[in-house]
Structure formats: structure tokens, C-alpha cells
Design an enzyme around this catalytic site. Structure first.
Site, PDB file in Angstrom:
ATOM      1  N   ASP A  98     -91.237 -59.237  60.843  1.00 23.08           N
ATOM      2  CA  ASP A  98     -91.443 -57.988  60.127  1.00 23.08           C
ATOM      3  C   ASP A  98     -92.236 -56.927  60.890  1.00 23.08           C
ATOM      4  OD1 ASP A  98     -93.976 -59.045  60.255  1.00 23.08           O
ATOM      5  OD2 ASP A  98     -93.982 -59.772  58.193  1.00 23.08           O
ATOM      6  N   GLU A 120     -86.755 -65.854  60.266  1.00 27.77           N
ATOM      7  CA  GLU A 120     -87.682 -65.647  59.138  1.00 27.77           C
ATOM      8  C   GLU A 120     -87.213 -64.469  58.266  1.00 27.77           C
ATOM      9  OE1 GLU A 120     -91.923 -64.182  59.168  1.00 27.77           O
ATOM     10  OE2 GLU A 120     -92.349 -66.307  59.099  1.00 27.77           O
ATOM     11  N   GLU A 134     -94.951 -54.019  56.717  1.00 31.28           N
ATOM     12  CA  GLU A 134     -94.041 -55.130  57.017  1.00 31.28           C
ATOM     13  C   GLU A 134     -92.943 -55.317  55.974  1.00 31.28           C
ATOM     14  OE1 GLU A 134     -97.304 -55.184  57.290  1.00 31.28           O
ATOM     15  OE2 GLU A 134     -97.796 -55.894  59.305  1.00 31.28           O
ATOM     16  N   HIS A 214    -107.565 -59.549  59.113  1.00 25.95           N
ATOM     17  CA  HIS A 214    -107.172 -58.405  59.939  1.00 25.95           C
ATOM     18  C   HIS A 214    -106.115 -57.521  59.306  1.00 25.95           C
ATOM     19  CE1 HIS A 214    -103.635 -60.862  60.629  1.00 25.95           C
ATOM     20  NE2 HIS A 214    -103.056 -59.833  61.206  1.00 25.95           N
ATOM     21  N   ARG A 216    -103.803 -54.826  57.714  1.00 26.61           N
ATOM     22  CA  ARG A 216    -103.942 -53.375  57.589  1.00 26.61           C
ATOM     23  C   ARG A 216    -104.414 -52.976  56.191  1.00 26.61           C
ATOM     24  NH1 ARG A 216    -101.063 -50.268  61.755  1.00 26.61           N
ATOM     25  NH2 ARG A 216     -99.689 -51.849  62.512  1.00 26.61           N
ATOM     26  N   HIS A 246    -110.190 -60.909  65.032  1.00 27.25           N
ATOM     27  CA  HIS A 246    -109.028 -60.177  65.554  1.00 27.25           C
ATOM     28  C   HIS A 246    -109.529 -58.963  66.334  1.00 27.25           C
ATOM     29  CE1 HIS A 246    -105.261 -57.874  65.392  1.00 27.25           C
ATOM     30  NE2 HIS A 246    -104.656 -59.003  65.076  1.00 27.25           N
TER      31      HIS A 246
HETATM   32  N1  UDP Z   1    -103.869 -67.527  65.339  1.00 24.70           N
HETATM   33  C1  UDP Z   1    -104.324 -67.822  66.624  1.00 24.70           C
HETATM   34  N2  UDP Z   1    -105.638 -67.548  66.925  1.00 24.70           N
HETATM   35  C2  UDP Z   1    -106.510 -67.014  66.028  1.00 24.70           C
HETATM   36  C3  UDP Z   1    -106.030 -66.701  64.728  1.00 24.70           C
HETATM   37  C4  UDP Z   1    -104.701 -66.963  64.423  1.00 24.70           C
HETATM   38  O1  UDP Z   1    -103.568 -68.318  67.473  1.00 24.70           O
HETATM   39  O2  UDP Z   1    -107.670 -66.801  66.377  1.00 24.70           O
HETATM   40  C5  UDP Z   1    -102.451 -67.777  65.030  1.00 24.70           C
HETATM   41  C6  UDP Z   1    -102.209 -68.576  63.768  1.00 24.70           C
HETATM   42  O3  UDP Z   1    -102.145 -69.950  64.065  1.00 24.70           O
HETATM   43  C7  UDP Z   1    -100.885 -68.028  63.249  1.00 24.70           C
HETATM   44  C8  UDP Z   1    -100.823 -66.637  63.832  1.00 24.70           C
HETATM   45  O4  UDP Z   1    -101.844 -66.525  64.794  1.00 24.70           O
HETATM   46  O5  UDP Z   1     -99.782 -68.758  63.758  1.00 24.70           O
HETATM   47  C9  UDP Z   1    -101.015 -65.608  62.749  1.00 24.70           C
HETATM   48  O6  UDP Z   1    -101.061 -64.372  63.329  1.00 24.70           O
HETATM   49  P1  UDP Z   1    -101.621 -63.097  62.565  1.00 24.70           P
HETATM   50  O7  UDP Z   1    -102.568 -63.544  61.511  1.00 24.70           O
HETATM   51  O8  UDP Z   1    -102.081 -62.155  63.626  1.00 24.70           O
HETATM   52  O9  UDP Z   1    -100.317 -62.427  61.956  1.00 24.70           O
HETATM   53  P2  UDP Z   1     -99.509 -62.644  60.610  1.00 24.70           P
HETATM   54  O10 UDP Z   1     -99.117 -64.078  60.548  1.00 24.70           O
HETATM   55  O11 UDP Z   1    -100.371 -62.205  59.480  1.00 24.70           O
HETATM   56  O12 UDP Z   1     -98.314 -61.757  60.780  1.00 24.70           O
END
Ligand code: UDP
Length: 375
Positions: A98, A120, A134, A214, A216, A246
Site C-alpha cells: 500500500d 497482499e 495507504e 510511527h 502518519r 523509527h
Molecule cells: N521492524 C524492524 N525493525 C524495527 C521495527 C519493525 O525490522 O525496529 C519490522 C517488523 O518486523 C515488520 C516491519 O518492520 O515486519 C513493519 O514495518 P513498519 O512498521 O515500518 O510498516 P507497516 O508494517 O506499518 O507498513
């Protein structure tokens, strides 16, 4: 006949995590040429995953700019990706999820009549402002894609409600493939995750809460409420919080101002994926506004309190492993206390199960793409 060429496009940490198993599975599929293109919409976090997954992109557009607006980012992505597609002339484009990268890649492919496969597909909160932007990015990709890889039956049903019924396949979410692959790597090479050892004595003998924040939608007032809640939880005395922060510049300063140097809160820079998975496996519960973490925590049997008002991943809630708490100070403190103080409440949420996939999604996706190339 030339081998069909598949261009896999991604730009952020979560896309890289969820697509590296697909790139591997495509590369192992006879008769296909696989190329990867990164936009580096989030440079540092993307590179962390590329290193761990040992993935060297064929094309790196390196489009990240400090303080980039969504308009400017989208415009640069669209032109940059379009030019890359003109050079590469792929037969298929693969995008995930997304992000602005996924949306712009789908649109650039559509402009060139190149078919798009969406990994996904079908996640919907039903609210165009949560998650923002998203939710709309996903709908745009769905309107363009020819193959829709829905992680769950719920996601496929959401597509059906939008009259997207052709090319829809329930494959499972590749995040479970990534998680299993990474856990196997950690088992084979424990030194890979030794980086947290210097901090671990700070939470020895205490309950550990893993925190990420993190989104938005939570920047501003939401982050302030989250930071205050963290301080109140840390003040309990029996609990430690591990908070990989983040790099979004709207997160760190708020945490500095409100959390300061609280002895029961360990803030570290964003962890690489193996370290994060290790932390997830070691904690008592998770407090997060992330999408991917909502999928990983249930697979490891960790209760996850989701700091959002709504979620496009209702499977974790339905299965009882996830609960929505918003970015609301009192609700967060109350729900964390409930899980820390009431063992039955904790155990009821802490059942390991995988509503999001069985770890075999990438293989299914590669086979379906290969099949589509033959028709
Ligand atoms: N993640 C990571 N290190 C961190 C925090 C999260 O590798 O310090 C990984 C987590 O395992 C997950 C992904 O980042 O697979 C999630 O990414 P994020 O939260 O940035 O994005 P979202 O999933 O909300 O799109």
C-alpha cells in the site's frame, strides 16, 4: 521464445520484508527472469532488510529526499519508475501492499499496458483516512492489478465487495515466510542477533513490552499521548519498555521531550529485522501502530495492542491476539496493565497461531505468476 521478465518493485522496509521471499521464489522458478527495482522511498530502513536478505537490487532509483511531501514523492516515483520500465521492458510488474511506491509502480505499469501482480491485496479498513494514505493506495492498485494475491479469505472477500473477482488468489501473507526464514537464520547463526545483549541486563527480571510507533495518523497529538502512556507504564517499576525508534523526524523529538532518559525505557534506533524478531520473541507483549507487527506478533503468540482506531487486519482481532487501543493515553495504560496484572487475560491473548499465513505464500505466488506468463 524469450524468457518472461518479471520486475519486482519496492521502496520501504515492510515491502522489502514481504517481497524478499517472493524474489527468492521467483528466482527459483525455471523459465523466468527476475529483476528487482528499489525506489528507496525509505533509504536506511530498506537497506537494513536488503543486507539481511542478501538482496542486491538490479535498479536503485534512490529517490528519498529529506522532508519529502507526498505530492513530490509520488511525482518523482511515477516518472522514475516509468523511465525504468521503459528501459527494462518487463512482461510483468510485482508490487506489494500500500505504499506510494506500490501505487506509482502500478500506475506507471498501467500507462505502459504492463500487467501488475499485487502481493497482499484486499486489505481494507473501510476508512480512507486510516491508514492514510495507504487505504487509497491499495484501492488504486486493486483497480489496476491483473493478479491479486489476497493473504486471507477476509481480504479476498473485501475485493469481491469491490467487484474484483478475476485473478484473485488466497495465498497467505508472505510476512510469515519472511519470519520463518529469518528465525531459521537466527538459529543457524545466533551472533546475528547479539546486538541487544548490551541492553538486556536493563530488563532482566522484569516484564518486557516491545513498542513501535510511527504511523502518519499518530504524528502530533497521538505521539504525545503514546509517549505519556509509555512513561506511566514504565513508572510501574516491574516493567521495562524496549522502543526501537523509527527514523521519521516527527517521532524522536517528541519522545526526547516526554520520555527523556527514563531508566525503564530503552530507546534504540530502528532494529534490523533479525534483531526485531528476536525482541518480539522475547517480550511479554507488544504495543504497536505498525501493520506488519500485527501480523508477526500472533505468529509468535505475543499479545499485540494496536495503537490505531481501526485496522485493515481484522484477523488478529478475530483470533483474540490483537486488540485496538487507539493513540489514547488512558486506554493504552489500562490495557497494558490488564495484560501485565491478569495472567488469564494475558494467556487468553498469547496463543501462537497464524491467521495470516502458513509460511508457503511466496511459492504459491511465484507459481501463479509463472502460470500467468504461460497464458
Ligand atoms: N521492524 C524492524 N525493525 C524495527 C521495527 C519493525 O525490522 O525496529 C519490522 C517488523 O518486523 C515488520 C516491519 O518492520 O515486519 C513493519 O514495518 P513498519 O512498521 O515500518 O510498516 P507497516 O508494517 O506499518 O507498513
Amino acid at each position: 521464445m524469450p524468457r518472461p521478465s518479471i520486475l519486482v518493485v519496492f521502496g520501504t522496509r515492510p515491502e522489502a520484508i514481504k517481497l524478499f521471499p517472493v524474489v527468492r521464489a521467483l528466482a527459483a522458478t525455471p523459465g523466468l527472469t527476475v529483476r528487482t527495482c528499489v525506489t528507496a522511498q525509505h533509504r536506511a530502513l530498506l537497506d537494513q532488510v536488503l543486507r539481511v536478505a542478501d538482496l542486491r537490487p538490479d535498479i536503485d532509483l534512490d529517490l528519498m529526499e529529506p522532508g519529502q511531501s507526498l505530492d513530490r514523492l509520488t511525482a518523482r516515483l511515477l516518472t522514475g519508475l516509468g523511465e525504468a520500465m521503459d528501459r527494462e521492458r518487463p512482461d510483468w510488474i510485482v508490487v506489494q501492499g500500500d505504499t506510494a511506491t506500490a501505487m506509482a509502480a502500478a500506475l506507471a505499469a498501467y500507462h505502459r499496458r504492463v500487467p501488475v501482480a499485487h502481493v497482499e491485496a484486499g486489505l481494507r479498513s473501510g476508512d480512507t483516512h486510516h491508514p492514510w494514505p495507504e487505504e487509497v493506495n491499495r484501492r488504486i492498485v486493486a483497480s489496476i492489478a491483473r493478479l491479486h494475491f489476497a493473504p486471507t479469505a477476509t481480504a479476498a472477500a473485501a475485493l469481491a465487495r469491490e467487484n474484483v473477482t478475476t485473478g484473485v488468489h488466497v495465498t497467505g501473507n508472505t510476512v510469515v515466510d519472511a519470519l520463518r526464514w529469518t528465525r531459521a537464520r537466527i538459529e543457524a547463526e545466533p551472533a546475528l542477533v547479539a546486538g541487544l545483549d548490551v541492553h538486556a541486563r536493563r530488563w532482566a527480571g522484569k516484564r518486557l513490552v516491545l513498542v513501535t510507533a510511527h504511523r502518519r495518523e499518530n504524528l502530533g497529538g497521538g505521539m504525545v499521548a503514546i509517549a505519556r502512556a509509555l512513561v506511566r507504564i514504565a513508572d510501574r517499576g516491574d516493567t521495562h519498555l524496549l522502543f526501537p525508534v523509527h527514523p521519521n523526524p516527527a517521532v524522536g523529538p517528541v519522545m526526547d521531550a516526554i520520555i527523556g532518559a527514563h531508566p525503564a525505557i530503552t530507546r534504540v534506533p530502528a532494529l534490523d529485522y533479525p534483531h526485531f524478531i528476536r525482541a518480539l520473541g522475547s517480550c511479554d507483549l507488544v504495543l504497536s501502530d505498525s501493520g506488519g507487527v500485527q501480523e508477526e506478533a500472533p505468529a509468535l503468540g505475543k499479545p499485540v495492542l494496536v495503537m490505531r482506531e481501526t485496522t485493515e487486519r481484522p484477523e488478529g482481532i478475530a483470533a483474540g491476539t490483537a486488540r485496538l487501543v487507539g493513540a489514547d493515553e488512558d486506554r493504552i495504560v489500562h490495557e497494558v496493565a490488564r495484560l501485565l496484572d491478569d495472567r488469564d487475560a494475558h494467556d487468553a491473548m498469547a496463543r501462537a497461531h497464524s491467521p495470516f499465513g502458513d509460511g508457503q505464500a511466496a511459492g504459491r505466488i511465484a507459481a501463479l505468476i509463472a502460470g500467468a506468463c504461460r497464458t
